[in-house]
Scaffold this motif. Structure first.
Motif, PDB file in Angstrom:
ATOM      1  N   ASP A  14      -1.393   7.318  15.510  1.00 40.63           N
ATOM      2  CA  ASP A  14      -1.579   8.970  15.185  1.00 40.63           C
ATOM      3  C   ASP A  14      -0.312   9.483  15.108  1.00 40.63           C
ATOM      4  O   ASP A  14      -0.209  10.314  14.115  1.00 40.63           O
ATOM      5  N   LYS A  15       0.662   9.336  15.539  1.00 38.01           N
ATOM      6  CA  LYS A  15       2.021  10.073  15.587  1.00 38.01           C
ATOM      7  C   LYS A  15       2.588   9.602  14.241  1.00 38.01           C
ATOM      8  O   LYS A  15       3.035  10.480  13.524  1.00 38.01           O
ATOM      9  N   GLU A  16       2.626   8.248  13.991  1.00 39.50           N
ATOM     10  CA  GLU A  16       3.250   7.875  12.708  1.00 39.50           C
ATOM     11  C   GLU A  16       2.459   8.440  11.518  1.00 39.50           C
ATOM     12  O   GLU A  16       3.038   8.864  10.376  1.00 39.50           O
ATOM     13  N   ALA A  17       1.112   8.462  11.633  1.00 40.48           N
ATOM     14  CA  ALA A  17       0.151   8.939  10.321  1.00 40.48           C
ATOM     15  C   ALA A  17       0.603  10.485  10.438  1.00 40.48           C
ATOM     16  O   ALA A  17       0.667  11.025   9.069  1.00 40.48           O
ATOM     17  N   GLN A  18       0.672  11.361  11.443  1.00 40.15           N
ATOM     18  CA  GLN A  18       1.113  12.611  11.398  1.00 40.15           C
ATOM     19  C   GLN A  18       2.325  12.879  10.808  1.00 40.15           C
ATOM     20  O   GLN A  18       2.518  13.831   9.926  1.00 40.15           O
ATOM     21  N   ALA A  35      -1.997   2.490   4.981  1.00 38.14           N
ATOM     22  CA  ALA A  35      -1.240   1.466   5.755  1.00 38.14           C
ATOM     23  C   ALA A  35      -2.015   0.100   6.136  1.00 38.14           C
ATOM     24  O   ALA A  35      -1.615  -0.907   6.008  1.00 38.14           O
ATOM     25  N   ALA A  36      -3.397   0.504   6.069  1.00 39.58           N
ATOM     26  CA  ALA A  36      -4.393  -0.639   6.424  1.00 39.58           C
ATOM     27  C   ALA A  36      -4.521  -1.302   5.287  1.00 39.58           C
ATOM     28  O   ALA A  36      -4.738  -2.741   5.145  1.00 39.58           O
ATOM     29  N   ASP A  41       5.372  -0.052   5.364  1.00 37.71           N
ATOM     30  CA  ASP A  41       6.289   0.082   4.390  1.00 37.71           C
ATOM     31  C   ASP A  41       5.739   0.455   3.006  1.00 37.71           C
ATOM     32  O   ASP A  41       6.302   1.435   2.359  1.00 37.71           O
ATOM     33  N   GLU A  42       4.996  -0.302   2.574  1.00 40.17           N
ATOM     34  CA  GLU A  42       4.385   0.128   1.181  1.00 40.17           C
ATOM     35  C   GLU A  42       3.578   1.445   1.248  1.00 40.17           C
ATOM     36  O   GLU A  42       3.614   2.252   0.146  1.00 40.17           O
ATOM     37  N   ALA A  43       2.798   1.400   1.978  1.00 33.52           N
ATOM     38  CA  ALA A  43       2.154   2.760   2.379  1.00 33.52           C
ATOM     39  C   ALA A  43       3.131   4.090   2.366  1.00 33.52           C
ATOM     40  O   ALA A  43       2.661   5.297   1.516  1.00 33.52           O
ATOM     41  N   LYS A  44       4.191   4.012   2.942  1.00 35.14           N
ATOM     42  CA  LYS A  44       4.979   5.106   2.858  1.00 35.14           C
ATOM     43  C   LYS A  44       5.596   5.425   1.514  1.00 35.14           C
ATOM     44  O   LYS A  44       5.768   6.600   1.017  1.00 35.14           O
ATOM     45  N   LYS A  45       5.816   4.262   0.765  1.00 36.10           N
ATOM     46  CA  LYS A  45       6.368   4.620  -0.803  1.00 36.10           C
ATOM     47  C   LYS A  45       5.222   5.012  -1.600  1.00 36.10           C
ATOM     48  O   LYS A  45       5.364   5.901  -2.476  1.00 36.10           O
ATOM     49  N   LYS A  46       3.987   4.575  -1.515  1.00 34.85           N
ATOM     50  CA  LYS A  46       2.847   5.007  -2.044  1.00 34.85           C
ATOM     51  C   LYS A  46       2.474   6.625  -1.708  1.00 34.85           C
ATOM     52  O   LYS A  46       2.107   7.166  -2.605  1.00 34.85           O
ATOM     53  N   ALA A  47       2.671   6.764  -0.471  1.00 36.38           N
ATOM     54  CA  ALA A  47       2.226   8.180  -0.072  1.00 36.38           C
ATOM     55  C   ALA A  47       3.190   9.113  -0.696  1.00 36.38           C
ATOM     56  O   ALA A  47       2.803  10.480  -0.995  1.00 36.38           O
TER      57      ALA A  47
END
Length: 54
Positions: A14-18, A35-36, A41-47
């Motif tokens: 939850d903390k990382e998502a926030q 992330a799922a 790592d890829e989720a951070k780039k895509k976000a």
């Protein structure tokens, strides 16, 4: 800190998502979904490529 063997690269706390939501234009739930699907790592780039709705 010992790594929890039950967690995978696709688990986002939850903390990382926030934190990802605060620095990008995604909601915490969207961050977890990314992330799922792609891993942390890829989720951070895509976000960063997401644009705010509105």
């Amino acid at each position: 800190m010992a790594k929890n063997p039950a967690r995978t690269d696709t688990d986002l706390s939850d903390k990382e998502a926030q934190e990802m939501a605060e620095t990008t234009d995604v909601s915490p739930q969207q961050a977890k979904d990314l992330a799922a699907k792609h891993g942390k790592d890829e989720a951070k780039k895509k976000a960063k490529n997401y644009k705010a709705e509105g």
